[in-house]
Scaffold this active site. Structure first.
Site, PDB file in Angstrom:
ATOM      1  N   ARG A 121     -47.916 -67.516  21.684  1.00 14.19           N
ATOM      2  CA  ARG A 121     -48.785 -66.156  21.630  1.00 14.19           C
ATOM      3  C   ARG A 121     -48.247 -64.885  20.968  1.00 14.19           C
ATOM      4  O   ARG A 121     -47.854 -63.974  21.801  1.00 14.19           O
ATOM      5  CB  ARG A 121     -49.558 -66.246  23.018  1.00 14.19           C
ATOM      6  CG  ARG A 121     -50.314 -67.390  23.072  1.00 14.19           C
ATOM      7  CD  ARG A 121     -51.256 -67.179  24.170  1.00 14.19           C
ATOM      8  NE  ARG A 121     -52.391 -68.226  24.000  1.00 14.19           N
ATOM      9  CZ  ARG A 121     -53.466 -68.451  25.136  1.00 14.19           C
ATOM     10  NH1 ARG A 121     -53.381 -67.835  26.185  1.00 14.19           N
ATOM     11  NH2 ARG A 121     -54.170 -69.246  24.978  1.00 14.19           N
ATOM     12  N   GLN A 126     -51.430 -65.753  15.797  1.00 17.31           N
ATOM     13  CA  GLN A 126     -52.827 -65.673  16.045  1.00 17.31           C
ATOM     14  C   GLN A 126     -53.842 -66.590  15.705  1.00 17.31           C
ATOM     15  O   GLN A 126     -54.629 -67.276  16.581  1.00 17.31           O
ATOM     16  CB  GLN A 126     -53.265 -64.157  16.371  1.00 17.31           C
ATOM     17  CG  GLN A 126     -52.616 -63.363  17.311  1.00 17.31           C
ATOM     18  CD  GLN A 126     -53.108 -62.048  17.569  1.00 17.31           C
ATOM     19  OE1 GLN A 126     -53.824 -61.458  16.547  1.00 17.31           O
ATOM     20  NE2 GLN A 126     -53.081 -61.296  18.500  1.00 17.31           N
ATOM     21  N   ASP A 129     -53.599 -70.223  16.905  1.00 14.11           N
ATOM     22  CA  ASP A 129     -53.706 -70.468  18.094  1.00 14.11           C
ATOM     23  C   ASP A 129     -54.806 -71.355  18.458  1.00 14.11           C
ATOM     24  O   ASP A 129     -56.024 -71.058  18.738  1.00 14.11           O
ATOM     25  CB  ASP A 129     -53.564 -69.261  18.928  1.00 14.11           C
ATOM     26  CG  ASP A 129     -53.656 -69.243  20.475  1.00 14.11           C
ATOM     27  OD1 ASP A 129     -53.714 -70.550  20.984  1.00 14.11           O
ATOM     28  OD2 ASP A 129     -53.333 -68.240  21.020  1.00 14.11           O
ATOM     29  N   SER A 132     -56.699 -70.921  22.159  1.00 16.39           N
ATOM     30  CA  SER A 132     -57.702 -69.726  22.049  1.00 16.39           C
ATOM     31  C   SER A 132     -59.164 -70.010  21.555  1.00 16.39           C
ATOM     32  O   SER A 132     -59.951 -69.793  21.880  1.00 16.39           O
ATOM     33  CB  SER A 132     -57.091 -68.662  21.336  1.00 16.39           C
ATOM     34  OG  SER A 132     -55.838 -67.963  22.189  1.00 16.39           O
ATOM     35  N   TYR A 229     -50.456 -66.549  29.925  1.00 15.98           N
ATOM     36  CA  TYR A 229     -51.017 -67.503  31.278  1.00 15.98           C
ATOM     37  C   TYR A 229     -50.410 -66.806  32.606  1.00 15.98           C
ATOM     38  O   TYR A 229     -49.406 -66.111  32.517  1.00 15.98           O
ATOM     39  CB  TYR A 229     -50.133 -68.809  31.061  1.00 15.98           C
ATOM     40  CG  TYR A 229     -50.931 -69.693  29.981  1.00 15.98           C
ATOM     41  CD1 TYR A 229     -52.337 -70.211  30.057  1.00 15.98           C
ATOM     42  CD2 TYR A 229     -50.314 -69.996  28.838  1.00 15.98           C
ATOM     43  CE1 TYR A 229     -52.887 -71.108  28.997  1.00 15.98           C
ATOM     44  CE2 TYR A 229     -50.804 -70.424  27.851  1.00 15.98           C
ATOM     45  CZ  TYR A 229     -51.790 -71.232  28.014  1.00 15.98           C
ATOM     46  OH  TYR A 229     -52.662 -71.935  26.927  1.00 15.98           O
TER      47      TYR A 229
END
Length: 375
Positions: A121, A126, A129, A132, A229
């Site tokens: 991350r 991005q 990902d 996500s 996380y």
């Protein structure tokens, strides 16, 4: 370079790893695309659309023959990849911790397995990902699933016959899924509150118009935690949080839990006693049910009732929005492949020492090479 796109064989999996949109883009880079017949049908992408985008559609054996890379959503069985070239890439969500034998199978078959859920991350990753993009949809769908099970309206309604009170929604775990759940519940008119062990999420909760519920006086986790996380908290914090949640949850109509710790069972957030304190007709949605569940009594793949409370434990929630989930996931994969595309070689190249490549690569040269797995 030949890229194979396979029909998913996991039970209930409706997503597909490439859409006609991303096939066209990959062909534009110079790749040859082969798509297994029917691969996108459950995600509203027909074979004709793939052919119009430049792909060849055929049976599994023909699609795999001579493939340099295989794209999937869930990791395919290594034994089902016969025909792919030695050293071929397998690019999918491979569940490395939960399916270690399958990872070992990729190594034994001489395949280079790339786990998309291990994508770091960081800013430049991005757009790649997958966690996500899929969690965003899961958070949205969790609220809709709750609304479907809830026997009352979400927004406040003032009518000539009287006022209907707004539903009270409590979101536990404010990652990508939790934030989308907050936003969706607010759009539907609910009164929303949320909690997380990461103190940095307080401002995010407030920014979406929800009420933050946090333990005071006991340190939780500062910042985002490893990889975005949450990690594990102290026993003191866990006791304080349980007391806080118990007093708050009894007043809620809907609870949505989203907490996960990579490589470990999901933390238990809601006990049977807390369920019993909720009023009959309330709904709890457990998005972590496939990793052991945040909610005591949740059953993967089922909607069960305890103490008059309906506990929703749907598997593979993003797949319940297959068309959009596939579109986002396929773009994640295209963004990954195109970011490393070498025009001279006509294929993507993952250089050693690259933060992204080192993170996602599980196997190479007949061995498991992932530092996270070897630990």
């Amino acid at each position: 370079m030949k890229i194979a796109v396979l029909t998913e064989r996991a039970d209930g999996e409706k997503r597909v790893a490439a859409t006609p949109e991303t096939v066209k883009k990959l062909v534009g880079l110079g790749a040859e695309l082969a798509v297994e017949a029917g691969a996108g049908r459950a995600a509203s992408s027909e074979d004709a659309a793939y052919e119009a985008a430049g792909a060849r559609v055929g049976d599994r054996a023909g699609v795999l023959a001579g493939a340099d890379a295989v794209l999937g959503v869930q990791g395919p069985d290594p034994a089902s990849l016969a025909g792919a070239k030695p050293g071929a890439w397998v690019v999918a969500m491979l569940n490395p911790f939960g399916a270690r034998e399958r990872v070992d199978g990729y190594a034994a078959a001489g395949l280079e397995a790339l786990a998309m859920e291990f994508m770091p991350r960081i800013t430049r990753a991005q757009s790649m990902d997958v966690l996500s993009s899929q969690s965003n949809l899961a958070g949205y769908k969790a609220v809709l699933d709750a609304a479907a099970e809830y026997g009352r309206a979400f927004p406040m309604m003032m009518t000539a016959a009287g006022t209907v009170s707004a539903a009270r929604v409590f979101v536990m775990g404010v990652g990508v899924a939790g934030l989308q759940a907050i936003a969706t519940a607010r759009r539907l008119g609910a009164v929303v509150s949320a909690t997380d062990v990461r103190s940095a999420t307080r401002e995010q909760i407030l920014s979406l118009g929800a009420k933050p519920i946090f333990v005071e006086g006991v340190a939780g986790i500062e910042g985002e935690g490893a990889g975005g996380y949450a990690g594990e908290t102290s026993p003191e914090y866990q006791r304080a949080q349980a007391e806080l949640v118990s007093s708050h949850i009894a007043k809620q109509d809907i609870v949505i839990t989203t907490a996960l710790i990579p490589g470990r069972p999901a933390p238990r957030l809601v006990s049977d006693a807390q369920l019993a304190s909720m009023r009959p007709g309330s709904v709890v949605v457990d998005l972590a049910v496939e990793q052991g569940g945040n909610v005591e009594g949740a059953v993967a793949g089922q909607v069960v009732e305890r103490h008059g409370v309906r506990i929703v434990g749907h598997r593979n929630v993003p797949s319940r929005l297959a068309a959009d989930a596939s579109a986002l996931y396929a773009r994640n994969l295209f963004n990954f492949l195109s970011a490393f595309w070498d025009k001279e070689q006509g294929r993507p190249v993952l250089p050693d020492g690259d933060e992204i490549g080192d993170a996602v690569r599980l196997t190479r040269g007949g061995q498991v090479v992932s530092a996270r797995l070897l630990q």
